[in-house]
Design an enzyme around this catalytic site. Structure first.
Site, PDB file in Angstrom:
ATOM      1  N   ASN A  93      66.304  -0.437 -24.769  1.00  0.00           N
ATOM      2  CA  ASN A  93      66.784  -0.005 -23.450  1.00  0.00           C
ATOM      3  C   ASN A  93      66.003  -0.802 -22.410  1.00  0.00           C
ATOM      4  O   ASN A  93      64.836  -0.516 -22.141  1.00  0.00           O
ATOM      5  CB  ASN A  93      66.538   1.498 -23.295  1.00  0.00           C
ATOM      6  CG  ASN A  93      67.016   2.029 -21.963  1.00  0.00           C
ATOM      7  OD1 ASN A  93      67.463   1.271 -21.103  1.00  0.00           O
ATOM      8  ND2 ASN A  93      66.927   3.335 -21.786  1.00  0.00           N
ATOM      9  N   HIS A 123      75.361   8.636 -18.315  1.00  0.00           N
ATOM     10  CA  HIS A 123      74.780   9.544 -19.327  1.00  0.00           C
ATOM     11  C   HIS A 123      75.784   9.842 -20.443  1.00  0.00           C
ATOM     12  O   HIS A 123      75.705  10.889 -21.105  1.00  0.00           O
ATOM     13  CB  HIS A 123      74.355  10.902 -18.716  1.00  0.00           C
ATOM     14  CG  HIS A 123      73.213  10.824 -17.744  1.00  0.00           C
ATOM     15  ND1 HIS A 123      73.197  11.545 -16.576  1.00  0.00           N
ATOM     16  CD2 HIS A 123      72.053  10.141 -17.770  1.00  0.00           C
ATOM     17  CE1 HIS A 123      72.078  11.303 -15.919  1.00  0.00           C
ATOM     18  NE2 HIS A 123      71.357  10.442 -16.627  1.00  0.00           N
TER      19      HIS A 123
END
Ligand code: AMP
Length: 396
Positions: free
Chosen positions: A7, A180
């Site tokens: 990430n 999300h």
């Protein structure tokens, strides 16, 4: 197979090495301040101590090289050599309308992600740096892109269109995308499992309440609406983001404070929300500490925050013509019983009752509503890295 989950942010890189069979995290950590003074690598092998190494990292390629050498370190490493990394999963923030699911990374995919850069100018370029650096170092290892927006591509037009001239959508793709998605997908699926019902026949509202926060209506296994929009600024009041407000406020503040639009946007993203209202900070642990001391601004912040969450739950109950499960997740959702309780108090009319003892429990996925409650309320720990690893395995 061992899957490296990456990430990448503009100056940071978080990673986890996950064994796909057992789904165990073999090692995890992060590189901070990449390209800046004071860069450091935090590395933690499974069952081991955190190691912190101060090391110069000119760019993300150096950072990834450092991560890989930690993973194969003869003393604290968890694999023998780099051949033991079978695949890499990259979290990508914005996939626009191009990606409705995870994909194996090719040159064409990289180009398509690049074309989404103007939708997420702070995030996508950093994600691409991570992909390119990994491809340079781990040439033949298959890689998969997992998008924050992909899960929400099932939203109908009535949910994703704004009340703007339609040509802004056709020309610039201005619409609601939502974020999300990895978390909303993972948590809604887990909620159906915990309920013992088919995912395809369950109506769930997932409240991902972290520093960034969003709510998603998941009907029969697909996202039908979500609170974040073109960018992650829309929707709930968050740690430092304002969430939704009258758009005319931007011009009003620009004039009153003699600020540029960029400056006001910075305030809306970084100095608003819980921090802006309370003047205390963005972390709910600090807000609760102040509430306990009798601080009225802390109490007011809590009221505004919970009311806001409740309004979205009400809206999404209407959108789905009912709800079976409300699931709380992420830093605030998983750790803050008071917020869960206060939010649920708005739903007496839905027959929701909270079991206070269950609500105070920590560290496991659980049902916190009383047995007679018509709508089940749950706390489910999100695991975006595990979901990315699963998506990677399924797409290589
Ligand atoms: P996340 O973005 O999901 O990591 O969530 C971070 C936020 O979770 C923090 O800013 C806190 O507001 C909240 N948080 C984390 N741990 C706790 C806790 N033990 N009690 C209350 N809030 C917490």
């Amino acid at each position: 197979m061992n899957i490296l989950v990456i990430n990448c942010g503009s100056s940071s890189l978080k990673f986890q090495l996950i064994e796909s069979g057992s789904e165990e995290v073999l090692a995890k950590g992060l590189c901070e301040r990449i390209g800046l003074e004071g860069a450091r690598l935090v590395y933690q092998p499974k069952g081991g101590e955190k190691e912190i190494t101060n090391a110069e990292m000119d760019d993300h390629k150096t950072a990834i090289e450092l991560v890989l050498s930690s993973l194969v370190n003869p003393e604290t490493g968890v694999i023998r050599d780099l051949g033991d990394v079978g695949a890499v999963g990259h979290r990508i923030v914005h996939g626009g309308e191009k990606f409705a699911g995870s994909v194996k990374i090719t040159e064409e995919v990289i180009q398509a992600i690049e074309e989404c850069n103007d939708l997420a100018p702070l995030h996508n370029p950093a994600n691409l740096i991570g992909i390119r650096a990994c491809r340079e170092i781990m040439k033949d290892v298959p890689m998969v892109a997992v998008f924050d927006t992909a899960f929400h591509q099932t939203m109908p037009a009535k949910a994703y269109l704004y009340g703007l001239p339609y040509e802004y959508y056709t020309a610039y793709k201005v619409r609601r995308y939502g974020f999300h998605g990895t978390s909303h997908h993972y948590v809604s699926h887990k909620a159906a499992e915990l309920l013992g019902r088919s995912y395809e026949e369950t109506k769930t509202i997932v409240c991902h309440l972290g520093n960034g926060a969003s709510i998603c209506a998941v009907q029969n296994g697909v996202s039908v609406d979500t609170s974040m929009g073109l960018t992650p600024l829309e929707g709930l009041i968050m740690g430092t983001r304002s969430g939704s407000m009258d758009p005319a406020i931007i011009e009003f503040i620009c004039k009153k404070e003699n600020l540029s639009v960029d400056e006001v946007m910075n305030i809306l993203n970084k100095k608003s929300g819980v921090q802006g209202i309370s003047g205390i900070g963005s972390d709910f642990r600090d807000i609760i500490e102040e509430m306990n001391k009798g601080n009225d601004m802390a109490k007011l912040t809590m009221e505004v925050y919970c009311y806001n969450v409740a309004k979205y739950i009400g809206a999404y109950t209407a959108a789905m013509n009912g709800v079976d499960v409300i699931a709380f997740t992420a830093g605030v959702g998983e750790n803050n019983p008071l917020i869960r309780k206060k939010v649920c108090e708005y739903f007496g009319y839905l027959g929701i009752e909270i079991d206070d003892l269950q609500n105070e429990k920590r560290g496991e996925d659980l049902v916190i509503s009383a047995p007679q409650s018509k709508v089940k309320v749950m706390v489910i720990a999100t695991d975006e890295e595990l979901k990315i690893a699963r998506e990677t395995l399924a797409n290589i």
